[in-house]
Design an enzyme around this catalytic site. Structure first.
Site, PDB file in Angstrom:
ATOM      1  N   SER A 145       0.896  -1.300   0.004  1.00 16.44           N
ATOM      2  CA  SER A 145      -0.055  -0.017   0.188  1.00 16.44           C
ATOM      3  C   SER A 145       0.816   1.320   0.131  1.00 16.44           C
ATOM      4  O   SER A 145       1.930   1.287   0.464  1.00 16.44           O
ATOM      5  CB  SER A 145      -0.798   0.131   1.236  1.00 16.44           C
ATOM      6  OG  SER A 145      -1.324   1.402   1.360  1.00 16.44           O
ATOM      7  N   TYR A 158      -2.087  -0.573  10.372  1.00 17.52           N
ATOM      8  CA  TYR A 158      -2.124  -1.066   9.088  1.00 17.52           C
ATOM      9  C   TYR A 158      -0.838  -0.503   8.502  1.00 17.52           C
ATOM     10  O   TYR A 158      -0.138  -1.414   7.876  1.00 17.52           O
ATOM     11  CB  TYR A 158      -3.349  -0.529   8.873  1.00 17.52           C
ATOM     12  CG  TYR A 158      -3.570  -0.634   7.243  1.00 17.52           C
ATOM     13  CD1 TYR A 158      -3.825  -1.972   6.592  1.00 17.52           C
ATOM     14  CD2 TYR A 158      -3.399   0.377   6.205  1.00 17.52           C
ATOM     15  CE1 TYR A 158      -3.862  -2.238   5.277  1.00 17.52           C
ATOM     16  CE2 TYR A 158      -3.548   0.117   5.078  1.00 17.52           C
ATOM     17  CZ  TYR A 158      -3.626  -1.275   4.602  1.00 17.52           C
ATOM     18  OH  TYR A 158      -3.882  -1.350   2.943  1.00 17.52           O
TER      19      TYR A 158
END
Length: 250
Positions: A145, A158
């Site tokens: 990501s 995360y």
């Protein structure tokens, strides 16, 4: 778009929805045999049916990437033989401030986003290295990501797990590259997926909605296209790290 992946055998984790499902579709449409891995067997079956109805080949394998994968590997080998393309896509995005002390969320993200990648990579390393040793094309693709490089309030754990995936990918390339196994790390920006639906914090949900409205989003199919393009390059060409963002996301 489709690419030439004829005679390739792929494994896609997190294939039940979102980016994973779209990756499986474009790989199959490009000629690859695709093993679909996810815990949600019903969705996998529907996707496998869709792929076969289009003339492709797909095998639904219900499996949890955080656990024992020996049965899944055996089922794939029985159906398709050796795997030469692995996409580590399974992941979960949960968001709360650290002060909330949500250890349950932290562990779930660590287990899926990091341990899952390690488990799947370990399970198929013999396939990838033996394919490459015999002169075939072998790919390991990790879906990370853009969050691996940025800071977002409430997303600390995360983004830390995705930073781990990005750094792991770079290090794996130092081991796999000399063995002629390509490693690609893909870092999407804002993308349509089910990840946001896992968030249970109303403030964070509103924040995500604001980001999407301000900067737009990629479709899951657009990220999948990047994976198929990358893995269809000539054997000696390794697109090592790819950031794919909406044009207006900075």
């Amino acid at each position: 778009m489709t690419y030439d992946l004829t005679n390739r055998t792929a494994v896609v984790t997190g294939a039940a929805s979102g980016i994973g499902a779209e990756i499986a579709l474009v790989l199959a449409r490009s000629g690859a045999r695709v093993a679909l891995l996810s815990r949600r067997a019903d969705r996998l079956a529907d996707l496998a049916d869709k792929i076969t109805a289009e003339g492709g080949q797909a095998l639904a394998v219900a499996a949890d990437v955080t656990g024992d994968l020996s049965g899944a590997v055996a089922a794939i080998h029985t159906a398709y033989g050796r795997v030469d393309l692995v996409v580590n896509n399974a992941g979960v995005m949960l968001a709360n401030p650290i002060t909330a002390g949500r250890a349950d969320e932290w562990q779930r993200m660590i287990d899926t986003n990091i341990t899952g990648v390690l488990n799947v990579t370990n399970a198929f390393t013999p396939d990838l290295t033996s394919t490459a040793a015999e002169g075939g094309t072998a790919d390991l693709v990790n879906i990370s990501s853009i969050g691996a490089h940025l800071t977002f309030p409430n997303f600390a754990v995360y983004t830390a797990t995705k930073a781990a995936v990005t750094h792991l990918s770079a290090n794996l390339r130092s081991e796999f590259g000399p063995l002629n196994v390509r490693v690609t790390n893909v870092e999407p920006g804002l993308t349509e997926s089910e990840l946001a639906s896992h968030v249970d914090n109303a403030e964070v949900i509103n924040e995500l909605t604001t980001w999407f409205e301000a900067m737009g989003r990629l479709t899951a199919a657009e990220v999948a296209d990047v994976v198929a393009y990358t893995t269809s390059r000539a054997r000696h060409v390794n697109l090592r790290q790819i950031m794919v963002l909406p044009t207006t996301q900075i």
